[in-house]
Design an enzyme around this catalytic site. Structure first.
Site, PDB file in Angstrom:
ATOM      1  N   GLU A   1      -5.539   8.930   7.774  1.00 27.59           N
ATOM      2  CA  GLU A   1      -6.118   8.458   6.504  1.00 27.59           C
ATOM      3  C   GLU A   1      -7.518   9.024   6.286  1.00 27.59           C
ATOM      4  O   GLU A   1      -7.922   9.291   5.168  1.00 27.59           O
ATOM      5  CB  GLU A   1      -6.185   6.926   6.487  1.00 27.59           C
ATOM      6  CG  GLU A   1      -4.868   6.277   6.175  1.00 27.59           C
ATOM      7  CD  GLU A   1      -5.047   4.819   5.831  1.00 27.59           C
ATOM      8  OE1 GLU A   1      -5.663   4.495   4.814  1.00 27.59           O
ATOM      9  OE2 GLU A   1      -4.562   3.974   6.606  1.00 27.59           O
TER      10      GLU A   1
ATOM     11  N   LYS B   1      -9.611   2.192  -1.662  1.00 29.25           N
ATOM     12  CA  LYS B   1      -9.763   1.609  -0.315  1.00 29.25           C
ATOM     13  C   LYS B   1     -11.128   1.916   0.302  1.00 29.25           C
ATOM     14  O   LYS B   1     -11.519   3.086   0.438  1.00 29.25           O
ATOM     15  CB  LYS B   1      -8.636   2.132   0.581  1.00 29.25           C
ATOM     16  CG  LYS B   1      -8.512   1.446   1.946  1.00 29.25           C
ATOM     17  CD  LYS B   1      -7.232   1.921   2.629  1.00 29.25           C
ATOM     18  CE  LYS B   1      -6.994   1.287   3.988  1.00 29.25           C
ATOM     19  NZ  LYS B   1      -5.720   1.760   4.575  1.00 29.25           N
TER      20      LYS B   1
ATOM     21  N   CYS C   1      -4.763  -2.860   3.094  1.00 27.12           N
ATOM     22  CA  CYS C   1      -4.443  -2.776   4.518  1.00 27.12           C
ATOM     23  C   CYS C   1      -5.616  -3.037   5.471  1.00 27.12           C
ATOM     24  O   CYS C   1      -5.969  -4.156   5.721  1.00 27.12           O
ATOM     25  CB  CYS C   1      -3.774  -1.437   4.825  1.00 27.12           C
ATOM     26  SG  CYS C   1      -2.941  -1.520   6.420  1.00 27.12           S
TER      27      CYS C   1
ATOM     28  N   GLU D   1       0.864  -1.201   0.000  1.00 24.15           N
ATOM     29  CA  GLU D   1       0.000   0.000   0.000  1.00 24.15           C
ATOM     30  C   GLU D   1       0.900   1.251   0.000  1.00 24.15           C
ATOM     31  O   GLU D   1       1.970   1.242   0.632  1.00 24.15           O
ATOM     32  CB  GLU D   1      -0.834  -0.016   1.289  1.00 24.15           C
ATOM     33  CG  GLU D   1      -1.702   1.203   1.514  1.00 24.15           C
ATOM     34  CD  GLU D   1      -2.263   1.260   2.949  1.00 24.15           C
ATOM     35  OE1 GLU D   1      -1.527   1.020   3.925  1.00 24.15           O
ATOM     36  OE2 GLU D   1      -3.470   1.555   3.082  1.00 24.15           O
TER      37      GLU D   1
ATOM     38  N   ASN E   1       0.374  -1.116   5.413  1.00 25.34           N
ATOM     39  CA  ASN E   1       1.301  -0.351   6.274  1.00 25.34           C
ATOM     40  C   ASN E   1       0.687  -0.407   7.661  1.00 25.34           C
ATOM     41  O   ASN E   1      -0.337   0.254   7.912  1.00 25.34           O
ATOM     42  CB  ASN E   1       1.336   1.134   5.881  1.00 25.34           C
ATOM     43  CG  ASN E   1       2.151   1.429   4.648  1.00 25.34           C
ATOM     44  OD1 ASN E   1       3.319   1.787   4.730  1.00 25.34           O
ATOM     45  ND2 ASN E   1       1.521   1.302   3.491  1.00 25.34           N
TER      46      ASN E   1
ATOM     47  N   ASN F   1      -7.026   6.323  -1.489  1.00 21.87           N
ATOM     48  CA  ASN F   1      -5.951   5.373  -1.249  1.00 21.87           C
ATOM     49  C   ASN F   1      -6.229   4.212  -2.208  1.00 21.87           C
ATOM     50  O   ASN F   1      -7.191   3.469  -2.031  1.00 21.87           O
ATOM     51  CB  ASN F   1      -5.992   4.935   0.225  1.00 21.87           C
ATOM     52  CG  ASN F   1      -4.784   4.119   0.609  1.00 21.87           C
ATOM     53  OD1 ASN F   1      -4.097   3.578  -0.241  1.00 21.87           O
ATOM     54  ND2 ASN F   1      -4.537   4.012   1.906  1.00 21.87           N
TER      55      ASN F   1
HETATM   56  N1  CDT Z   1      -2.814   1.503   6.510  1.00 20.17           N
HETATM   57  C1  CDT Z   1      -3.694   0.972   7.380  1.00 20.17           C
HETATM   58  O1  CDT Z   1      -4.842   0.782   7.044  1.00 20.17           O
HETATM   59  N2  CDT Z   1      -3.223   0.684   8.605  1.00 20.17           N
HETATM   60  C2  CDT Z   1      -4.061   0.242   9.680  1.00 20.17           C
HETATM   61  C3  CDT Z   1      -3.446   0.659  10.971  1.00 20.17           C
HETATM   62  C4  CDT Z   1      -4.331   0.502  12.109  1.00 20.17           C
HETATM   63  S1  CDT Z   1      -5.501   1.741  12.311  1.00 20.17           S
HETATM   64  C5  CDT Z   1      -4.649   3.069  12.923  1.00 20.17           C
HETATM   65  C6  CDT Z   1      -4.250  -1.264   9.705  1.00 20.17           C
HETATM   66  O2  CDT Z   1      -5.387  -1.721   9.836  1.00 20.17           O
HETATM   67  O3  CDT Z   1      -3.266  -2.012   9.663  1.00 20.17           O
END
Ligand code: CDT
Length: 300
Positions: free
Chosen positions: A138, A119, A164, A41, A189, A102
């Site tokens: 995000e 996304k 993600c 991502e 990520n 995204n």
């Molecule tokens: N990029 C992404 O969606 N990361 C989220 C981080 C946790 S929510 C702050 C994830 O679900 O891995």
């Protein structure tokens, strides 16, 4: 299949420097006989939602792509065509109407776009929360994807995409499972520190594999989960990229938190073992019993 995990991308890395790394991994994938390589991502820049950037809009805008391919990414498409290899790539998209998503794309072995995904599940918060050690904005910097989860016939099978946080939601897999998906590509990520509830920090690795293995098994599909891991601008992120079979078993896993290629031979016919037996949807599903799922967000 190649899963091309990336290590950190620094704030001041140029697109060209990043594309060099992607091309190196793509060549390695091609050398090892891969037909398709999956990148993470937001794979062209650092994970910028960790910063509140309202006072530096030109910096914020610098993280988005206004064209795909653009001047710096064209090279990736050309290389794919040259090597006859497809790829999945996550990036921040800024449309000509000024909308921000995204996004991920799937590109075939001729360098042509197969499909685009925006996304659906945007995690984090909208406003600056200075009490956090770093932000997860995000929900400020992107709109929720309006198109849902599609699948595409490509690479001799039925391919799906997610990004993600989507991987934590069973609906992501099921909506694609209902379209007979055979391989779901997911870049991520995931910071190891979760500010709203740090008791989850030591479970990041467990939760990552739990959700993707369950999604694979319950829908009889391959799942390819690819991280941007390691310590990026002071924030440690989960690596542990994986290739998961329709049985739910992990068949390849990253050993490092840097740039690393995982390779697996993914027989799409393995999906049938699950889709035609235990998870024969047509025979066993009871959608009339599941109405709650699409009628409302919660029990309110
Ligand atoms: N990029 C992404 O969606 N990361 C989220 C981080 C946790 S929510 C702050 C994830 O679900 O891995």
């Amino acid at each position: 299949m190649g899963a091309a995990q990336l290590g950190p991308i620094a704030k001041d890395n140029t697109r060209n420097e990043v594309v060099d790394r992607l091309v190196t991994l793509m060549k390695e994938a091609s050398d090892q006989g891969c037909e398709l390589v999956v990148f993470p991502e937001l794979a062209l820049t650092t994970f910028f939602p960790r910063w509140y950037l309202d006072d530096v809009p030109e910096e914020l805008n610098s993280y988005y792509e206004t064209e795909m391919p653009g001047p710096e990414t064209q090279r990736l498409f050309d290389q794919a065509k040259l090597l006859s290899i497809g790829f999945y790539l996550g990036y921040a998209e800024l449309t000509s109407e000024g909308r921000r998503f995204n996004t991920s794309i799937l590109v075939d072995e001729n360098g042509s776009l197969v499909g685009k995904y925006r996304k659906v599940h945007l995690p984090g918060h909208e406003e600056h929360e200075p009490e956090r050690p770093f932000q997860h904005l995000e929900r400020r910097y992107f709109e929720e994807g309006p198109d849902g989860f599609s699948v595409w016939e490509a690479f001799g099978g039925v391919m799906g995409m997610a990004l993600c946080n989507d991987r934590r939601w069973p609906e992501t897999y099921r909506v694609m499972g209902l379209q007979n998906v055979e391989m779901i590509l997911i870049g991520y990520n995931t910071p190891l520190h979760y500010a709203p509830d740090p008791s989850q920090n030591p479970l990041q690795s467990f939760h990552n594999h739990l959700v993707m293995q369950a999604g694979a098994y319950q829908n009889g599909t391959w799942v390819i989960g690819v991280a941007k891991g390691g310590v990026e601008e002071g924030v440690d992120s989960l690596a542990e990229s994986v290739i998961i079979a329709p049985s739910g078993q992990i068949v390849a896993q990253a050993k490092t938190s840097g740039d690393e290629l995982l390779v697996a031979d993914c027989d799409l016919d393995w999906c049938k073992h699950y889709k035609d037996t235990l998870f024969d949807f047509d025979r066993y599903r009871r959608p009339e019993m599941y109405e709650f799922i699409t009628r409302q967000k919660t029990d309110q």
